[in-house]
Design an enzyme around this catalytic site. Structure first.
Site, short mmCIF file in Angstrom:
data_model
loop_
_atom_site.label_atom_id
_atom_site.label_comp_id
_atom_site.label_asym_id
_atom_site.label_seq_id
_atom_site.Cartn_x
_atom_site.Cartn_y
_atom_site.Cartn_z
N LYS A 171 0.87 -1.18 0.00
CA LYS A 171 0.00 0.00 0.00
C LYS A 171 0.91 1.23 0.00
CE LYS A 171 -2.04 3.04 2.08
NZ LYS A 171 -1.96 4.48 1.74
N GLU A 245 9.58 1.08 10.80
CA GLU A 245 10.58 2.13 10.56
C GLU A 245 9.86 3.45 10.71
OE1 GLU A 245 13.68 1.63 10.06
OE2 GLU A 245 13.88 -0.41 9.29
N CYS A 279 13.32 10.62 7.07
CA CYS A 279 13.16 10.24 8.48
C CYS A 279 14.43 10.47 9.29
CB CYS A 279 12.77 8.78 8.54
SG CYS A 279 13.84 7.74 7.54
N GLU A 380 9.34 16.16 15.24
CA GLU A 380 9.75 15.93 13.85
C GLU A 380 8.99 16.90 12.95
OE1 GLU A 380 8.50 12.23 11.86
OE2 GLU A 380 10.58 12.05 11.23
P1 NAP Z 1 2.14 8.23 7.78
O1 NAP Z 1 1.11 9.26 7.86
O2 NAP Z 1 2.44 7.43 8.99
O3 NAP Z 1 1.68 7.26 6.59
C1 NAP Z 1 2.45 6.15 6.19
C2 NAP Z 1 1.57 5.16 5.47
O4 NAP Z 1 0.60 4.62 6.38
C3 NAP Z 1 0.77 5.75 4.33
O5 NAP Z 1 0.70 4.80 3.29
C4 NAP Z 1 -0.58 5.96 4.97
O6 NAP Z 1 -1.64 6.05 4.06
C5 NAP Z 1 -0.70 4.74 5.83
N1 NAP Z 1 -1.67 4.86 6.91
C6 NAP Z 1 -2.29 5.96 7.40
N2 NAP Z 1 -3.09 5.64 8.44
C7 NAP Z 1 -3.00 4.31 8.61
C8 NAP Z 1 -3.57 3.37 9.52
N3 NAP Z 1 -4.41 3.75 10.49
N4 NAP Z 1 -3.23 2.07 9.41
C9 NAP Z 1 -2.37 1.67 8.46
N5 NAP Z 1 -1.79 2.50 7.58
C10 NAP Z 1 -2.11 3.81 7.64
O7 NAP Z 1 3.52 8.79 7.34
P2 NAP Z 1 3.82 9.78 6.12
O8 NAP Z 1 3.25 11.11 6.46
O9 NAP Z 1 3.46 9.17 4.84
O10 NAP Z 1 5.41 9.81 6.15
C11 NAP Z 1 6.13 10.60 7.03
C12 NAP Z 1 6.60 9.82 8.25
O11 NAP Z 1 7.29 8.64 7.87
C13 NAP Z 1 7.57 10.58 9.09
O12 NAP Z 1 7.23 10.47 10.45
C14 NAP Z 1 8.89 9.92 8.85
O13 NAP Z 1 9.82 10.04 9.85
C15 NAP Z 1 8.49 8.53 8.62
N6 NAP Z 1 9.50 7.82 7.83
C16 NAP Z 1 10.31 6.92 8.45
C17 NAP Z 1 11.29 6.25 7.74
C18 NAP Z 1 12.19 5.25 8.38
O14 NAP Z 1 12.80 4.47 7.68
N7 NAP Z 1 12.33 5.19 9.68
C19 NAP Z 1 11.43 6.50 6.38
C20 NAP Z 1 10.61 7.43 5.78
C21 NAP Z 1 9.64 8.07 6.53
P3 NAP Z 1 -2.00 7.50 3.46
O15 NAP Z 1 -0.89 7.86 2.59
O16 NAP Z 1 -3.24 7.32 2.72
O17 NAP Z 1 -2.17 8.40 4.64
#
Ligand code: NAP
Ligand code: MG
Length: 480
Positions: A171, A245, A279, A380
């Site tokens: 997804k 992650e 991240c 963050e």
């Molecule tokens: P996010 O809001 O957590 O979304 C990540 C994914 O989860 C998206 O595909 C999202 O769908 C989906 N999602 C949303 N609500 C969900 C739920 N209740 N259950 C299951 N899946 C759900 O994160 P983001 O805004 O896309 O990305 C930014 C974050 O990612 C930052 O906090 C960053 O630090 C973190 N990140 C971490 C790493 C690492 O390797 N540690 C790498 C990159 C990013 P939608 O897109 O439709 O909302």
């Protein structure tokens, strides 16, 4: 969406738009997958896992992965362009992902043929017996990705799946679904059987349906700590295996003995690359007091020189943020920084004039004289915003570096072995980069301590998370 090797619409027939963040315009509409589509994809993934894919031997999986590596290389210009349009990453940067994507696939293709169990001398069975372990692929994996590195992140998620013999329902994030769809198509072309790699585009509810689905054995999630927590809860029903992650607020530490000609651009790159939407971005920049004033000034000058612009222009070094939401979030932090008394030295506002005004552009922003308790030092931001803080001693900076709920990564800039080793040992983070930053290697584990998550991606450890260990104790007939 690509399910079971076929392009399909959502069962509801609904779609949603994906935008180009450089212009705010709709690029295209994609299928809005929901729980019923997730269910369909999970069933396809299960059939493939038990059927054709289970007959692929390690060398067969290696062969398709090597073919996929070649296809990804051949088509990378297209994949990079999709990400540039969908995410806003400058084309000069998205193109750089080519080498990494291909090396990831080749590294895991190598691992695919290096999986083995152990033979154990049992003290419980008679001597004439055989006790061994075997590695069994964990099954159907649900992979949920964020938007900040679409193609790279999708390849990273597929590698252990293909190497281990698992199958996947991926997804992608709603903001950046396009390159994952193309990658799944390339998988078919490489000879990966239908149903092994399924991509369901959709919103958060599709991710939630995947996390809760009883037919999914493991969730590999990259995203925010907040959503990570929701996934842990949703996955409890059938006790899924999880790897997480999550977010970060990484310390980047510059000692007075550092080579500033490396450290200044290095620290800038650590936080401004991908518009700060990484991240592991080095957002808490600790600079030792004797060089603090000079460093801050040079960093601000560097920030002002970064070429912000149209991501399709080859000279552009920094593009927009991914979305209006992200722009609003980051602008909130820009206001908070000023209100809490940090000294703004570069950037600090949305670009309002000229051709970029329609997009979500924020130039590199430098806040100096930040204190540990300000929101911009703790939370963050996920934007091109660095919080610079002075420090005096190595013990102090280790303690302050660790004073965070996160523990993803860190940087150290120094010519001294003592400082480098003390910091590397002292920090509670999954990665420490010394005199470099943001270096990812397929062979080197990457992941978080504390609320930055658990599990590691890359390296041997990563692949292990895609196997169960089965113990076989075989008592030969006729033995006592
Ligand atoms: P996010 O809001 O957590 O979304 C990540 C994914 O989860 C998206 O595909 C999202 O769908 C989906 N999602 C949303 N609500 C969900 C739920 N209740 N259950 C299951 N899946 C759900 O994160 P983001 O805004 O896309 O990305 C930014 C974050 O990612 C930052 O906090 C960053 O630090 C973190 N990140 C971490 C790493 C690492 O390797 N540690 C790498 C990159 C990013 P939608 O897109 O439709 O909302
Ligand atoms: Mg988009």
């Amino acid at each position: 969406m690509l399910i079971d090797g076929e392009w399909v619409q959502a069962l509801s027939g609904e779609t949603f738009p994906t935008l180009n963040p450089a212009t705010g315009q709709v690029l295209t509409h994609v299928a809005k997958g929901q729980a019923a589509d997730i269910d369909r994809a999970v069933r396809a993934a299960r059939r493939a896992f038990e059927g054709p894919w289970s007959r692929f031997r390690p060398a067969d999986r290696q062969r398709v992965m090597l073919r996929l590596a070649e296809l990804v290389e051949q088509h990378y210009e297209e994949l990079a362009l999709l990400d540039t349009l969908d995410l806003g990453g400058p084309i000069s940067r998205t193109r750089l992902g080519r080498t990494r994507a291909a090396s990831l696939l080749r590294y895991y293709a190598g691992l695919a043929t290096a999986v083995h169990g152990e033979c154990i001398e049992s003290s419980v069975l008679p001597r004439e017996s055989l006790t061994y372990t075997m590695r069994d692929p964990v099954g159907v994996v649900g992979a949920i990705n964020p938007w900040n590195g679409p193609i790279g992140m999708a390849v990273w998620k597929l590698c252990p799946v293909l190497a281990s013999g698992c199958t996947v329902v991926l997804k992608p994030a709603e903001q950046t679904p396009l390159s994952s769809l193309r990658l799944a198509e390339l998988c078919l072309e490489a000879g990966v059987p239908a149903g092994v790699v399924n991509v369901v585009t959709g919103l958060g509810d599709a991710g939630a349906a995947l996390a809760a689905h009883p037919g999914v054995d493991k969730i590999a999630f990259t995203g925010s700590t907040q959503v990570g927590r929701a996934i842990v809860q949703a996955s409890a029903g059938n006790l899924k295996r999880l790897s997480m992650e999550l977010g970060g607020k990484s310390p980047n530490i510059v000692f007075a003995d550092a080579d500033l000609d490396l450290a200044v651009p290095g620290a800038a790159q650590a936080v401004f690359a991908n518009s700060g939407q990484i991240c592991s971005a080095g957002t808490r920049l600790f600079v030792q007091r004797p060089i603090y004033d000079e460093f801050v000034q040079r960093l601000a000058e560097h920030a002002a020189r970064v070429r912000v612009g149209d991501p399709l222009d080859e000279r552009t070094e920094m593009g927009p943020l991914v979305s209006q939401d992200q722009l609003d979030r980051v602008c909130g932090y820009l206001r908070a920084g000023v209100e809490e008394g940090a000294r703004l030295l570069a950037g600090g506002h949305r670009l309002q004039d000229g051709p970029l005004a329609q997009g979500y552009f924020i130039p590199p922003t430098v806040f100096a004289d930040v204190t540990d308790h300000m929101r911009i030092a703790r939370e963050e931001i996920f934007g091109p915003v660095v919080s610079v803080m002075p420090f005096d001693t190595v013990e102090e900076v280790i303690a302050r570096g660790n004073d965070s709920e996160y523990g993803l990564a860190a940087g150290v800039w120094t010519r001294g072995l003592d400082n480098a080793h003390l910091v590397a040992r002292g920090l509670r983070t999954g990665t420490v980069w010394v005199n470099c930053y943001q270096m990812l290697d397929p062979a080197v584990p990457f992941g978080g301590y504390k609320q930055s998550g658990y599990g590691r991606e890359s390296g041997n450890e990563h692949l292990n998370e895609y196997f169960e260990t089965k113990a076989v104790m075989l008592k030969l007939s006729g033995t006592a």
